[in-house]
Write an enzyme that holds these catalytic residues in place. Structure first.
Site, PDB file in Angstrom:
ATOM      1  N   ASP A  61       0.767  -1.321   0.120  1.00 60.32           N
ATOM      2  CA  ASP A  61      -0.060   0.093  -0.076  1.00 60.32           C
ATOM      3  C   ASP A  61       0.894   1.333  -0.080  1.00 60.32           C
ATOM      4  O   ASP A  61       0.563   2.233   0.998  1.00 60.32           O
ATOM      5  CB  ASP A  61      -1.020  -0.063   1.266  1.00 60.32           C
ATOM      6  CG  ASP A  61      -1.823  -1.307   1.351  1.00 60.32           C
ATOM      7  OD1 ASP A  61      -1.361  -2.397   1.531  1.00 60.32           O
ATOM      8  OD2 ASP A  61      -2.933  -0.937   0.930  1.00 60.32           O
ATOM      9  N   ASP A 105      -1.787  -2.560  -3.963  1.00 58.29           N
ATOM     10  CA  ASP A 105      -1.991  -1.313  -3.895  1.00 58.29           C
ATOM     11  C   ASP A 105      -0.627  -0.315  -4.024  1.00 58.29           C
ATOM     12  O   ASP A 105       0.023   0.242  -3.366  1.00 58.29           O
ATOM     13  CB  ASP A 105      -2.718  -0.772  -2.549  1.00 58.29           C
ATOM     14  CG  ASP A 105      -4.157  -1.084  -2.633  1.00 58.29           C
ATOM     15  OD1 ASP A 105      -4.618  -1.730  -3.312  1.00 58.29           O
ATOM     16  OD2 ASP A 105      -4.619  -0.738  -1.344  1.00 58.29           O
ATOM     17  N   ASN A 124      -7.082  -3.490  -4.285  1.00 57.75           N
ATOM     18  CA  ASN A 124      -8.199  -2.890  -4.864  1.00 57.75           C
ATOM     19  C   ASN A 124      -7.944  -1.639  -5.710  1.00 57.75           C
ATOM     20  O   ASN A 124      -8.663  -1.500  -6.376  1.00 57.75           O
ATOM     21  CB  ASN A 124      -9.246  -2.554  -3.623  1.00 57.75           C
ATOM     22  CG  ASN A 124      -8.522  -1.892  -2.484  1.00 57.75           C
ATOM     23  OD1 ASN A 124      -7.430  -2.132  -2.047  1.00 57.75           O
ATOM     24  ND2 ASN A 124      -9.027  -0.793  -2.204  1.00 57.75           N
ATOM     25  N   HIS A 168      -3.670  -9.348  -1.000  1.00 58.58           N
ATOM     26  CA  HIS A 168      -3.981  -8.096  -0.660  1.00 58.58           C
ATOM     27  C   HIS A 168      -4.747  -7.900   0.914  1.00 58.58           C
ATOM     28  O   HIS A 168      -4.431  -7.479   1.642  1.00 58.58           O
ATOM     29  CB  HIS A 168      -4.735  -7.345  -1.664  1.00 58.58           C
ATOM     30  CG  HIS A 168      -4.614  -5.674  -1.122  1.00 58.58           C
ATOM     31  ND1 HIS A 168      -3.483  -4.827  -1.097  1.00 58.58           N
ATOM     32  CD2 HIS A 168      -5.696  -4.766  -1.488  1.00 58.58           C
ATOM     33  CE1 HIS A 168      -3.524  -3.789  -0.731  1.00 58.58           C
ATOM     34  NE2 HIS A 168      -5.175  -3.746  -0.930  1.00 58.58           N
ATOM     35  N   HIS A 201     -11.569  -2.456   7.133  1.00 54.21           N
ATOM     36  CA  HIS A 201     -11.677  -3.470   6.217  1.00 54.21           C
ATOM     37  C   HIS A 201     -11.951  -4.767   6.970  1.00 54.21           C
ATOM     38  O   HIS A 201     -11.410  -5.928   6.638  1.00 54.21           O
ATOM     39  CB  HIS A 201     -10.306  -3.702   5.245  1.00 54.21           C
ATOM     40  CG  HIS A 201     -10.299  -2.550   4.429  1.00 54.21           C
ATOM     41  ND1 HIS A 201     -11.006  -2.165   3.583  1.00 54.21           N
ATOM     42  CD2 HIS A 201      -9.024  -1.621   4.412  1.00 54.21           C
ATOM     43  CE1 HIS A 201     -10.321  -0.860   3.043  1.00 54.21           C
ATOM     44  NE2 HIS A 201      -9.231  -0.619   3.588  1.00 54.21           N
ATOM     45  N   VAL A 219      -5.006  -3.073   4.801  1.00 55.80           N
ATOM     46  CA  VAL A 219      -5.012  -2.171   6.146  1.00 55.80           C
ATOM     47  C   VAL A 219      -3.859  -1.295   6.477  1.00 55.80           C
ATOM     48  O   VAL A 219      -2.925  -1.897   6.487  1.00 55.80           O
ATOM     49  CB  VAL A 219      -5.385  -3.048   7.286  1.00 55.80           C
ATOM     50  CG1 VAL A 219      -5.550  -2.311   8.628  1.00 55.80           C
ATOM     51  CG2 VAL A 219      -6.735  -3.765   7.112  1.00 55.80           C
ATOM     52  N   HIS A 220      -3.829   0.220   6.565  1.00 56.98           N
ATOM     53  CA  HIS A 220      -2.847   0.896   6.583  1.00 56.98           C
ATOM     54  C   HIS A 220      -2.186   0.931   8.231  1.00 56.98           C
ATOM     55  O   HIS A 220      -2.158   2.177   8.590  1.00 56.98           O
ATOM     56  CB  HIS A 220      -3.157   2.291   6.103  1.00 56.98           C
ATOM     57  CG  HIS A 220      -3.600   2.124   4.581  1.00 56.98           C
ATOM     58  ND1 HIS A 220      -4.504   3.113   4.035  1.00 56.98           N
ATOM     59  CD2 HIS A 220      -3.448   1.258   3.828  1.00 56.98           C
ATOM     60  CE1 HIS A 220      -4.938   2.873   2.757  1.00 56.98           C
ATOM     61  NE2 HIS A 220      -4.304   1.602   2.578  1.00 56.98           N
TER      62      HIS A 220
HETATM   63 FE   FE2 Z   1      -6.339  -1.997  -0.273  1.00 55.48          FE
END
Ligand code: FE2
Ligand code: NAG
Ligand code: NAG
Ligand code: NAG
Ligand code: NAG
Ligand code: NAG
Ligand code: NAG
Length: 472
Positions: A173, A202, A239, A324, A334, A362-363
């Protein structure tokens, strides 16, 4: 703020209030988990670097190759796919390459592609596969033949075998914010010296811009070139790669991603570039797609069903899966998005003793204990994660630093399966020593420095299946 300590104790009544009653009846102790880090990241907004930033500079010279990137180009590590973009005219799709100890330059022929997205037209995207390279060898390569020639290099992996040390970086990400730049810088400067990046999806976050401004795919390509032109990044679709935008007349999912980032999926008999496998050194890597069908009878399901029995742990002791969307994620972001795929595939991961699963999405950062949740059959109520030494460790590493910012809100109490979680940006390194041991470490971005904040010795599930859990 979202930084909370894990509660040291939680009563059955609290669990009952928070979780399904069946879990309690099941006797599962899901509270009192591992560690929730108390590190408080300086909370400034995560913003993208402006297009005139140094990292996005277009290389000088007529039709100069830009956005140069490489990935593994075959099943065993003797092939490399070289990709780049030219802007002024197609130019040559040839790559000149030679090994360090050879004078003779070889030529490989590639192909050039373009695509349109809404009112954007891409540059000339070149892909060229170098084949039958020698293992463990430094190669130089040149692109931009005939116009502005640029030289890069890479080192092929050692021959596939059980006792080959190898070091993987883990980034997810990433995006193109100032924080992304810190993450990449820390990865590059990490003394553990990652040799290949496992990228868990991502990439550019171009879809966050009006009309999915694909110029942000180009800027991302220029940003990461400083690493990915010299060592392969292994791609997973996230995504933000879907770019499905019927409101813009764009109905073909993954169009920018698949035109720009090739993967060697045919080499593993996959029928689509979203799920595939490679061998590299002592590792068998399986890449799955959270955003392609995975139900029974689907191509991805059938492929994985045939793929797992092929993994020969005498040849490649380590079995790593990338996807992912995480299956075990205790953040309030999420939440349970990975659940449907978990239901389909988790019994296989336990059966085939996957060592570790890396996800993003998930960040933030999280590492699980070895757990499984495969006993449930609709009526028996056995639907809680249990400690399972045949199960993988699940690691969420979606903390590259993209413009959407950090995921800071966590479910409370910390579930028992969660060994460590922290809402910071960073990267990780999986450092394989031999067939039994790998040293894993996660490095947070802390005020401009990389600090090792979480680590664990992985014991291989086939060759040294000793309990390696880290929670008391
Ligand atoms: Fe994502
Ligand atoms: C695409 O359209 C948008 C408005 O819809 C405009 O702002 C932008 O400049 C256009 N881009 C190109 C490359 O024409
Ligand atoms: C990104 O990081 C590199 C390497 O540390 C640095 O040279 C560059 O100035 C940074 N760029 C921005 C826009 O932060
Ligand atoms: C792909 O299928 C072919 C033909 O069945 C087989 O020979 C080959 O070993 C397979 N490759 C992999 C990596 O499974
Ligand atoms: C597994 O790999 C080892 C080492 O390369 C090899 O000797 C053995 O024959 C392989 N087993 C199978 C079933 O292919
Ligand atoms: C955290 O997430 C929960 C569940 O979605 C929500 O109820 C709560 O308001 C959130 N807390 C904060 C501080 O955003
Ligand atoms: C494997 O690596 C670990 C960690 O470096 C070391 O302790 C162990 O002795 C090694 N095993 C062998 C057989 O060399």
């Amino acid at each position: 703020m979202a930084v909370l300590r894990s509660s040291s104790r939680c009563s059955v009544s609290v669990i009952g209030a928070v979780l399904l009653v069946v879990l309690v009846l099941n006797g599962a102790n899901l509270c009192n988990g591992g560690k929730t880090s108390t590190f408080v990241r300086k909370v400034e907004k995560t913003v993208d670097m402006p297009l005139n930033s140094d990292v996005f500079r277009v290389p000088p010279g007529y039709n100069a190759p830009q956005q140069v990137h490489i990935t593994q180009g075959d099943h065993v590590g003797k092939g490399v796919i070289v990709s780049w973009v030219t802007q002024d005219e197609p130019g040559s799709s040839e790559v000149l390459y030679w090994s360090e100890n050879s004078e003779h330059k070889k030529t490989a022929k590639g192909k050039v592609y373009r695509y349109e997205f809404y009112n954007y037209t891409s540059g000339y995207i070149h892909h060229c596969t170098l084949k039958k390279l020698t293992y463990n060898t430094k190669y130089y390569y040149e692109v931009g033949i005939g116009h502005t020639v640029q030289q890069f290099w890479f080192i092929t992996p050692p021959e596939v075998g059980p006792d080959v040390p190898y070091t993987f970086g883990l980034i997810g990400d990433l995006g193109q914010s100032f924080d992304s730049n810190l993450t990449l810088t820390h990865y590059e400067h990490n003394p553990l010296k990652g040799q290949t990046v496992l990228f868990v999806g991502d990439l550019s976050y171009a879809d966050q811009y009006p009309n999915h401004d694909n110029a942000r795919w180009d800027s991302w390509g220029r940003f990461v070139e400083r690493s990915v032109a010299y060592q392969p990044w292994i791609w997973t679709a996230g995504n933000h790669e879907i770019d499905f935008a019927p409101e813009l007349g764009e109905n073909e999912p993954f169009k920018p991603f698949t035109h720009r980032y090739l993967v060697p999926y045919r080499a593993s008999n996959s029928t689509a570039p979203f799920w595939y496998s490679i061998k590299r050194a002592s590792v068998y890597i399986i890449v799955l797609s959270s955003y392609s069908a995975y139900g029974k009878y689907t191509p991805q399901y059938k492929w994985l069903e045939q793929e797992l029995p092929k993994v020969n742990r005498t040849e490649t002791p380590w079995l790593i899966v990338m996807m992912h969307s995480p299956w075990y994620n205790s953040y309030n972001y999420h939440y349970m998005e990975g659940e449907t795929m978990r239901v389909m595939f988790e019994p296989w991961f336990v059966k085939y003793k996957v060592d570790v699963v890396f996800s993003g999405h998930v960040h933030a950062y999280e590492r699980s204990e070895r757990v499984s949740n495969v006993a449930y059959n609709i009526i028996n109520g056995l639907c809680a994660p249990i400690q399972d030494q045949s199960a993988p460790v699940y690691i969420t590493i979606g903390d590259g630093g993209n413009l959407e910012g950090l995921a800071t809100n966590m479910t409370e109490p910390q579930p028992k399966y969660s060994a460590y979680r922290e809402a910071s940006f960073g990267h990780a390194v999986f450092d394989i020593k031999n067939r039994t041991h790998a040293y894993y470490s996660w490095h947070r971005n802390q005020d401009g420095y990389a600090v090792e904040a979480d680590s664990m010795w992985f014991f291989n599930r086939i060759w040294h299946p000793v309990d390696d859990s880290t929670s008391a």
